[in-house]
Design an enzyme around this catalytic site. Structure first.
Site, PDB file in Angstrom:
ATOM      1  CG  ASP A   3      -1.767  -1.242   1.313  1.00 32.33           C
ATOM      2  OD1 ASP A   3      -2.289  -1.677   0.282  1.00 32.33           O
ATOM      3  OD2 ASP A   3      -1.861  -1.788   2.422  1.00 32.33           O
ATOM      4  CE  LYS A  23       3.109  -2.371  -4.500  1.00 35.34           C
ATOM      5  NZ  LYS A  23       2.680  -2.018  -3.150  1.00 35.34           N
ATOM      6  N   GLY A  74      -4.514  -4.047  -4.494  1.00 39.12           N
ATOM      7  CA  GLY A  74      -5.491  -3.020  -4.849  1.00 39.12           C
ATOM      8  C   GLY A  74      -4.727  -1.757  -5.175  1.00 39.12           C
ATOM      9  CG  HIS A  75      -1.571  -1.742  -7.566  1.00 41.17           C
ATOM     10  ND1 HIS A  75      -0.787  -2.430  -8.439  1.00 41.17           N
ATOM     11  CD2 HIS A  75      -1.160  -2.112  -6.331  1.00 41.17           C
ATOM     12  CE1 HIS A  75       0.063  -3.192  -7.759  1.00 41.17           C
ATOM     13  NE2 HIS A  75      -0.153  -3.013  -6.482  1.00 41.17           N
ATOM     14  CD  GLN A 119       0.503  -8.642  -2.717  1.00 43.35           C
ATOM     15  OE1 GLN A 119       1.269  -9.313  -3.385  1.00 43.35           O
ATOM     16  NE2 GLN A 119      -0.729  -8.399  -3.117  1.00 43.35           N
TER      17      GLN A 119
HETATM   18  P1  IMP Z   1      -2.774 -12.788   1.351  1.00 47.08           P
HETATM   19  O1  IMP Z   1      -1.856 -12.204   0.357  1.00 47.08           O
HETATM   20  O2  IMP Z   1      -4.225 -12.498   1.070  1.00 47.08           O
HETATM   21  O3  IMP Z   1      -2.518 -14.240   1.601  1.00 47.08           O
HETATM   22  O4  IMP Z   1      -2.505 -12.075   2.770  1.00 47.08           O
HETATM   23  C1  IMP Z   1      -1.286 -12.253   3.491  1.00 47.08           C
HETATM   24  C2  IMP Z   1      -0.874 -10.962   4.162  1.00 47.08           C
HETATM   25  O5  IMP Z   1      -0.514 -10.006   3.172  1.00 47.08           O
HETATM   26  C3  IMP Z   1      -1.991 -10.303   4.992  1.00 47.08           C
HETATM   27  O6  IMP Z   1      -1.389  -9.662   6.106  1.00 47.08           O
HETATM   28  C4  IMP Z   1      -2.559  -9.261   4.060  1.00 47.08           C
HETATM   29  O7  IMP Z   1      -3.161  -8.200   4.762  1.00 47.08           O
HETATM   30  C5  IMP Z   1      -1.279  -8.819   3.340  1.00 47.08           C
HETATM   31  N1  IMP Z   1      -1.561  -8.276   2.013  1.00 47.08           N
HETATM   32  C6  IMP Z   1      -1.870  -8.954   0.891  1.00 47.08           C
HETATM   33  N2  IMP Z   1      -2.039  -8.119  -0.143  1.00 47.08           N
HETATM   34  C7  IMP Z   1      -1.808  -6.886   0.321  1.00 47.08           C
HETATM   35  C8  IMP Z   1      -1.789  -5.605  -0.284  1.00 47.08           C
HETATM   36  O8  IMP Z   1      -2.009  -5.422  -1.498  1.00 47.08           O
HETATM   37  N3  IMP Z   1      -1.483  -4.566   0.540  1.00 47.08           N
HETATM   38  C9  IMP Z   1      -1.181  -4.727   1.839  1.00 47.08           C
HETATM   39  N4  IMP Z   1      -1.189  -5.902   2.453  1.00 47.08           N
HETATM   40  C10 IMP Z   1      -1.497  -6.980   1.701  1.00 47.08           C
END
Ligand code: IMP
Length: 428
Positions: A18, A21, A45-46, A226
């Site tokens: 977040d 990017k 979520g960009h 991420q």
């Molecule tokens: P997953 O990717 O849904 O398996 O989540 C694993 C961890 O990564 C969790 O703590 C999510 O909140 C975090 N996470 C996954 N995608 C994002 C993102 O785009 N932004 C911030 N945190 C993320």
């Protein structure tokens, strides 16, 4: 950051995701020919703001908003096909023409509804705070060598056989995990049959496409999702996502050799946020955490969850600089700090009697470190209208200087708002 010798660039998040990017890729894409997403899936979520319109892109590279830019979903992505097409349709409704310029690697794996059921069931026991998009289970299937890839949709009978095994396995696991949910083979098969005719025409040997583009001197952006501290190898394991978010993952996930990459831009917020569980050493106490959240609009783009907020952590960014080989920084959301009298910056951690300058591997230790703060004066003036570094108050420039010195990476971009014109390009 593009110049004569630098035509292939990676953009990564250098904190916990977040960082903005999407906004940076959108601006850089103006000068790019090809933009590639190389890992993750619909968990991203960009957010990109153009004029008064806001676009949230989950799986489609942020470069899509620029006419003529070719966008590629790389082999390292786990693709949720239904969301992908919903995103494409949404773009079409908003007059973004994607025809002939979006490709999906035929080696990318699919995320199916049963992956989401498994994700939810797994969260009941191992509380990681995932986005619930089935990312972990889809990568488990990939590395367990039983995943379903885009190329499998070219022969539906082959996809159906893989699907039958996948549904059966998922249902056994769901039962073992004590979940009452069950996946239906018919529903899954119907989904693939419905989506295959749309997906197969977009399927391509994406690695070859990207390789040729770089070799021909075209400008290629590899867009990470991420952040580095969520990388499955380098992040705060097990509170991580299931892919390699760092720059090394860009070569693998885009399907090119690492020697084709010329530079790595690390995007950082001027403070720190994290969504989901796991340690966040510089999490700010009340009322500052709440203030940062409100001022920065810190709510997850995918899940709407409030983000945990804290001060800039130079230990994290130094580490991200090392594991990504960062060649430049983009500091975003500087304007969120406009009203603070004083702004703490974490320079290192204390662990017991020791000073700790590196990220410990054990997540429990990271939960116990004491951030060592240096307090910098705030500027208490709006910065949103600055278009050059020289337009910023002296204290804001000093703050940026300190972040660069502590991180060891020069800033190439600074953003002072959500709009495209609020990104300052640093000269030199
Ligand atoms: P997953 O990717 O849904 O398996 O989540 C694993 C961890 O990564 C969790 O703590 C999510 O909140 C975090 N996470 C996954 N995608 C994002 C993102 O785009 N932004 C911030 N945190 C993320």
């Amino acid at each position: 950051m593009f110049d004569a010798g630098t035509t292939c660039l990676v953009v990564v998040g250098a904190q916990w995701g977040d960082e903005g990017k999407g906004k940076l890729v959108d601006v850089l894409a103006e000068r790019a020919d090809v933009v590639v997403r190389y890992q993750g899936g619909a968990n991203a979520g960009h957010t990109v703001v153009i004029g008064d319109s806001q676009f949230i892109l989950r799986q489609i590279p942020s470069g899509i908003l620029h006419p003529g830019v070719v966008c590629v979903v790389g082999n390292g992505v786990v693709l949720e096909p239904e969301t992908f097409f919903a995103e494409l349709d949404h773009l079409a409704q908003r007059q973004v023409d994607t025809t002939g310029r979006i490709f999906v690697s035929d080696r990318a794996h699919l995320v199916l509804p049963y992956h989401k059921l498994l994700d939810a069931a797994s969260e009941k026991s191992q509380k990681l705070g995932t986005t619930g998009r089935g990312i972990g289970p889809a990568y488990e299937d990939k590395y367990g060598r039983r995943g379903i890839r885009v190329t499998d949709l070219r022969r539906l009978e082959c996809a159906r056989a893989l699907l039958a095994a996948g549904v059966e396995r998922a249902n056994r696991l769901l039962e073992l995990m004590g979940s009452s949910e069950r996946a239906s083979f018919e529903e899954h098969a119907a989904l693939l049959e419905r989506l295959a005719p749309r997906l197969v025409p977009l399927a391509a040997d994406a690695g070859l496409l990207v390789h040729r583009a770089v070799r021909e001197g075209r400008r290629v952006l590899l867009e990470g999702a991420q952040g580095s501290l969520l990388d499955v190898d380098h992040g705060t394991y097990p509170y991580v996502t299931s892919s390699n978010t760092t720059a090394g993952g860009a070569a693998v996930g885009a399907g090119i050799g690492p020697t084709l990459i010329h530079g790595v831009l690390g995007v950082v917020k001027a403070y720190t946020t994290r969504v989901g569980n796991g340690p966040l050493p510089t999490e700010a106490p009340s009322p500052f955490g709440e203030q940062l959240r409100q001022l920065g609009g810190e709510f997850g783009a995918v899940t709407g969850r409030p983000r945990r907020c804290g001060w800039f952590d130079a230990t994290v960014v130094r580490y991200a600089a090392r594991v990504n080989g960062l060649t430049g920084l983009a500091v975003t959301k500087l304007d969120v700090l406009d009203t603070f009298d004083e702004i703490p910056v974490c320079t290192a951690y204390a662990l017991g009697a020791d000073r700790c300058e590196e990220m410990p591997a054990e997540v429990e230790l990271l939960g116990h470190v004491r951030p060592q703060y240096e307090v910098l004066p705030g500027w208490r003036r709006p910065t949103g209208s600055a278009r050059r570094l020289a337009d910023l108050p002296a204290e804001a420039r000093a703050y940026l200087d300190r972040l660069q010195a502590l991180s060891g990476v020069p800033a190439r971009y600074v953003s002072v708002g959500t709009r495209r014109d609020q990104i300052i390009e640093v000269e030199g």
